[in-house]
Design an enzyme around this catalytic site. Structure first.
Site, PDB file in Angstrom:
ATOM      1  N   GLY A 221       0.700  -1.182  -0.065  1.00 44.43           N
ATOM      2  CA  GLY A 221      -0.059  -0.044   0.219  1.00 44.43           C
ATOM      3  C   GLY A 221       0.866   1.266   0.090  1.00 44.43           C
ATOM      4  CB  ALA A 224       2.280   0.074  -5.106  1.00 43.60           C
ATOM      5  CD  GLU A 263     -17.702  -2.578  -0.183  1.00 44.82           C
ATOM      6  OE1 GLU A 263     -17.522  -2.522   1.034  1.00 44.82           O
ATOM      7  OE2 GLU A 263     -17.293  -3.385  -0.973  1.00 44.82           O
ATOM      8  CB  CYS A 302     -17.531  -5.147   3.416  1.00 51.67           C
ATOM      9  SG  CYS A 302     -15.740  -4.645   3.017  1.00 51.67           S
TER      10      CYS A 302
END
Length: 507
Positions: A221, A224, A263, A302
């Site tokens: 993370g 990149a 999201e 989620c």
């Protein structure tokens, strides 16, 4: 029963590369710094490939390819773009089993879910957005006798997408399909935990898309993902993942004043009203399966129904039946079509889940079943397996309030409709919820009262195209899996035209 063979072994439908570079401009490109990281499969815990460890230089290379491809792709006729999306859907369908095995090896999920849900949904979403694109219209407004306003939908250009590890292929498709339909080129960063299956897909569709329309850059993370989200050469960033990371993505995007869709996390309530148990019939059995949906995809969803709220009048009986149903869930080799729950996606996630089980116990919650790591023995003994776990406790506990992202459900009772809604809404999140009742009035009122973007009513974990998906509160911004997502990847051009030969007479 079918037990599929591991990739690269005798009888397997697919072999995976020992090393994967980035997919840029329609071909493999080694990372600029020449670094790779080892990638294990959650199924056994063993490393099986190396993945490009990319940096800002690789993001820039991918953006070069995307910007070179975007103008021509954006000018392509809608009918032609729709046909391309249709061919991608056909190609996925033709290679469903190979992609499913790759997804299982990458993520750890049971192949029955990949074959029955993830991949068919990916196929359908490409076809859906092909149809949405063909049906999309601009508008004309006649303002007066000589003045007309024309409104055109135009692509944003080059967009960035950051994909989570829980549904590596399906979540990528949810973002790729509308972005491509809208005429954009994409630079996509998969999660470092699950980098492989999307690259398998890129190879499969390489002859369908013009080079540079989709570019995949792998890595971590901060190395990149951040260089992509903060880059001034993208016109939008779309992200699915954890809420705190989503806040960072918004901060990065704000520096360039570009739109975001997010999201994010959830702590979804699953409400079972008293009339659910009015009869021991198919509906009651369906409700019990709805309770057990907390274990779908190992709870790495989620919208996992991780809070079960049961009416006091049926609490003991329904919970007893739900325990029996949960204990019947078969855990085993994810490549076995009989397996219902597989491995967690990474060792880090495994440890997080186990730590929350310890937290729940320390808080005074009661473990009714599960609550432990599972050793499946043999080659699977090093895999990342957790038993489906049911806690009984109070909504004020951390296990009720914080996203665990594992096969863990926390159960409590409610006393009447108002209490049910109060407990359901007592959360920072608002992504999903479930309502189970035989009464249409209760179903409607509860669905409207719960503060969540998706409320399943007498069902759970269905994700069809043309049903908008997205969150309230800390669960995100924007809606996916619906034609409105096309708007998130387009901008509106207004041509305001006067057909009069006379000026306004102001000067």
């Amino acid at each position: 029963m079918t037990v599929h063979q591991a990739p690269g072994t005798p009888g397997s439908v697919i072999s995976l590369r020992p090393r994967y570079d980035n997919w840029i401009g329609g071909d493999w490109k080694a990372p600029a710094e020449g670094r790779y990281f080892a990638n294990p499969t959650p199924v056994t815990g063993e490393e099986y490939t190396e993945i490009a460890r990319s940096t800002a230089a690789d993001i820039d290379l991918a953006l070069d390819a995307a910007h070179a491809a975007a103008p021509a792709w954006g000018r392509t006729a809608p009918a032609e773009r729709a046909a391309v999306l249709g061919r991608i859907a056909d190609r996925i369908e033709q290679h469903l089993t190979e992609l499913a095995v790759a997804e299982v090896w990458d993520n750890g999920k049971p192949i029955r879910e990949a074959l029955a849900a993830d991949l068919p949904l990916a196929v359908d979403h490409f076809r859906y957005f092909a149809g949405v694109l063909r049906a999309q219209e601009g508008s004309i407004s006649q303002l007066d006798e000589d003045t007309v306003a024309y409104h055109f939908h135009e692509p944003l250009g080059v967009v960035g997408q950051i994909i989570p590890w829980n549904f590596p292929l399906l979540m990528a498709v949810w973002k790729l399909a509308p972005a491509l339909a809208a005429g954009n080129a994409v630079v996509l960063k998969p999660a470092e935990q699950t980098p492989v299956s999307i690259l398998v897909l890129m190879e499969l569709i390489a002859d369908i898309l013009p080079p540079g329309v989709i570019n995949v850059v792998n890595g971590f993370g901060i190395e990149a993902g951040k260089p992509l989200a903060i880059n001034p050469r993208i016109a939008k960033v779309a992200f699915t993942g954890e809420t705190t990371t989503g806040r960072l993505i918004m901060q990065y995007a704000s520096q360039n004043l570009i739109p975001v869709t997010l999201e994010l996390g959830g702590k979804s309530p699953n409400l079972f009203f008293e009339d659910v148990a009015a009869a021991r019939d198919d509906f009651y059995d369906k409700a019990l399966e709805g309770f057990t949906m907390f274990a779908l995809n190992q709870g790495e969803v989620c919208t996992c129904p991780s809070r079960a709220l049961i009416a006091g009048g049926i609490y003991d009986g329904f919970l007893g039946d739900a325990l029996e149903r949960t204990r019947a869930v078969k855990q085993g080799n994810p490549l076995d079509t009989e397996t219902m729950i597989g491995a967690q996606a990474s060792n880090d996630q495994l440890e997080k889940i186990l730590s929350y089980i310890d937290i729940g116990t320390a808080e005074g919650a009661k473990v009714l079943t599960g609550g432990e790591r599972v050793d499946l023995g043999g080659s699977l003994s090093g895999g990342y397996y957790v038993a489906p776990t049911i806690f009984e406790g109070d909504n004020r506990m951390r296990i009720f309030q914080e996203e665990i992202f594992g096969p863990v459900v926390s159960v409590t009772r409610f006393d009447g409709y108002d209490d049910a809604i109060s407990i359901a809404n007592d959360t920072l999140y608002g992504l999903g919820a479930g309502v189970w009742t035989r009464d249409l009035s209760t179903a409607y009122r509860a669905g409207r009262a719960i503060q969540a973007g998706r409320v399943w009513t007498n069902c759970y974990h269905a994700y069809p195209a043309h049903a908008a998906f997205g969150g309230y509160k800390n669960s995100g911004i924007g809606r996916e899996t619906h034609k409105m997502m096309l708007d998130h990847y387009q901008q509106t051009k207004n041509l305001l035209i006067s057909y009069s030969a006379k000026g306004p007479g102001l000067f």
